[in-house]
Scaffold this active site. Structure first.
Site, PDB file in Angstrom:
ATOM      1  N   HIS A  40     -49.308  14.073  26.004  1.00  0.00           N
ATOM      2  CA  HIS A  40     -48.985  13.503  27.175  1.00  0.00           C
ATOM      3  C   HIS A  40     -49.756  14.080  28.299  1.00  0.00           C
ATOM      4  CE1 HIS A  40     -46.544  10.720  25.107  1.00  0.00           C
ATOM      5  NE2 HIS A  40     -45.978  11.606  24.661  1.00  0.00           N
TER       6      HIS A  40
ATOM      7  N   GLU B  88     -40.991  17.093  17.345  1.00  0.00           N
ATOM      8  CA  GLU B  88     -40.495  16.481  18.305  1.00  0.00           C
ATOM      9  C   GLU B  88     -39.208  17.569  18.548  1.00  0.00           C
ATOM     10  OE1 GLU B  88     -40.992  13.741  19.851  1.00  0.00           O
ATOM     11  OE2 GLU B  88     -42.173  12.326  18.879  1.00  0.00           O
TER      12      GLU B  88
END
Length: 368
Positions: A188, A329
């Site tokens: 991101h 993650e």
């Protein structure tokens, strides 16, 4: 006598008109008119040729011109379509140039560019222009671009000379002196905050972890590491996997933070693409082997529940990378306990990510 004077005056007038016309023609031959973002402008110091590796390149239809003191020249003609063999990929909004291990990404009219994953500011921007013959081309400030890509540039007697020895096919491990080439991707960034929860933003945590790992990789001469971003910017997904492919990376690792609709979701997982497992195998390592090793290390780091490996065939950075690739993650930002712990420990997470990669590559016999 009068007739003679009349004839002489006519001759002088004709000569003057011809001379004036020659002046106009000469002046116009030194200028270039291009259209940029719908506005046409005329620039001086037109050059219809340049030398690349001592070979004269004709630029009659796409001439060089000077803007704000900088010579601008067409990317494909001078770099891609020449003996330099610079790799060039472009759209009408962005152009990427790679020479050896250097990668420069420029946007139309923007001074902020990305060089080897780091955002820098050029004195003047690249431009996507339309020449008077109707052809649209990328033009770049030649001296600046050459300096960033480590290409020789000089002007002598009004002649522009560009030169180098590296070509685009030399981005192999041999051009990196036997170092392990790693691309670390902080997911991101910029306008894309990623997941949010409990007062935290994923993009910020991702970047903090990667920058912490960077401090250790910077001191380890066994690695050549590229970063998709080192500040709050947003490289596109194609920017990320193209960077890894263009530098012929040995490994690609993307750092992310998870989220769920339920605040009770918890744990660490690592993603890989099983459909790309064999095609991305390199140096005896597959994406699954890499993901397995990274999962073991990261679970030990976080202390969170081990959610295991996840097969994901829908993620661009796992679909398009051509080397072993995995996506971490770390935990759930939607879980208040995990979010708080992750935010407090990004420095340690980065250090232990570095150590986990070193341990795995040592056990695999790729580094000592």
């Amino acid at each position: 006598m009068r007739r003679f004077l009349s004839l002489l005056m006519i001759a002088i007038l004709c000569f003057g008109m011809a001379f004036s016309t020659m002046d106009v023609e000469a002046a116009s031959s030194t200028k270039v008119t291009v259209t940029y973002k719908g506005v046409s402008k005329t620039y001086s110091s037109k050059k219809t040729s340049a030398y690349v590796n001592n070979t004269k390149i004709g630029l009659k239809n796409q001439p060089i011109f000077k803007k704000k003191g900088w010579y601008y020249g067409p990317v494909n003609k001078l770099f891609k379509n020449s003996s330099l063999k610079v790799t060039v990929t472009s759209t009408s909004t962005k152009v990427t140039m790679q020479y050896g291990s250097n990668i420069l990404v420029m946007k139309n009219g923007k001074k902020k560019v990305t060089l080897n994953g780091t955002t820098i500011t050029m004195d003047v921007p690249a431009m996507y222009v339309t020449y008077s013959n109707g052809k649209s081309r990328w033009v770049v400030p030649l001296k600046l671009v050459c300096s960033y890509l480590d290409i020789d540039y000089s002007t002598s007697g009004g002649v522009i000379k560009i030169g180098g020895t590296t070509n685009s096919s030399s981005n192999s491990s041999s051009s990196n002196d036997g170092k392990v080439v790693l691309v670390l991707d902080a997911g991101h960034g910029g306008t894309d905050s990623g997941a949010t929860g409990n007062g935290y933003r994923e993009k910020t945590l991702n970047l903090a972890i990667v920058k912490a790992a960077k401090t250790y990789f910077d001191d380890d001469s066994r690695f050549k590491v590229y970063y998709t971003r080192t500040s709050d910017t947003y490289p596109s997904l194609s920017d990320r996997y193209n960077l890894a492919n263009n530098v012929d990376a040995d490994l690609f690792i993307s750092v992310h933070i998870n989220s769920a609709s339920s605040s009770s979701a918890t744990g660490t997982e690592v993603l890989y693409n099983s459909s790309r497992n064999s095609t991305t195998k390199k140096n005896g390592i597959t994406s699954k082997k890499l993901a397995t090793a990274i999962l073991k290390s990261v679970v030990a780091t976080t202390g969170f529940t081990n959610r295991g490996l996840k097969n994901r065939t829908d993620l661009a950075v796992l679909n398009h990378t051509t080397m072993p690739a995995s996506l971490i993650e770390y935990g759930f930002i939607s879980n208040s306990t995990e979010a708080r712990k992750m935010n407090a420990n990004t420095t340690r997470y980065g250090k232990e990510l570095y150590e986990g990669i070193v341990d795995y590559l040592t056990s695999a016999g790729l580094i000592e």
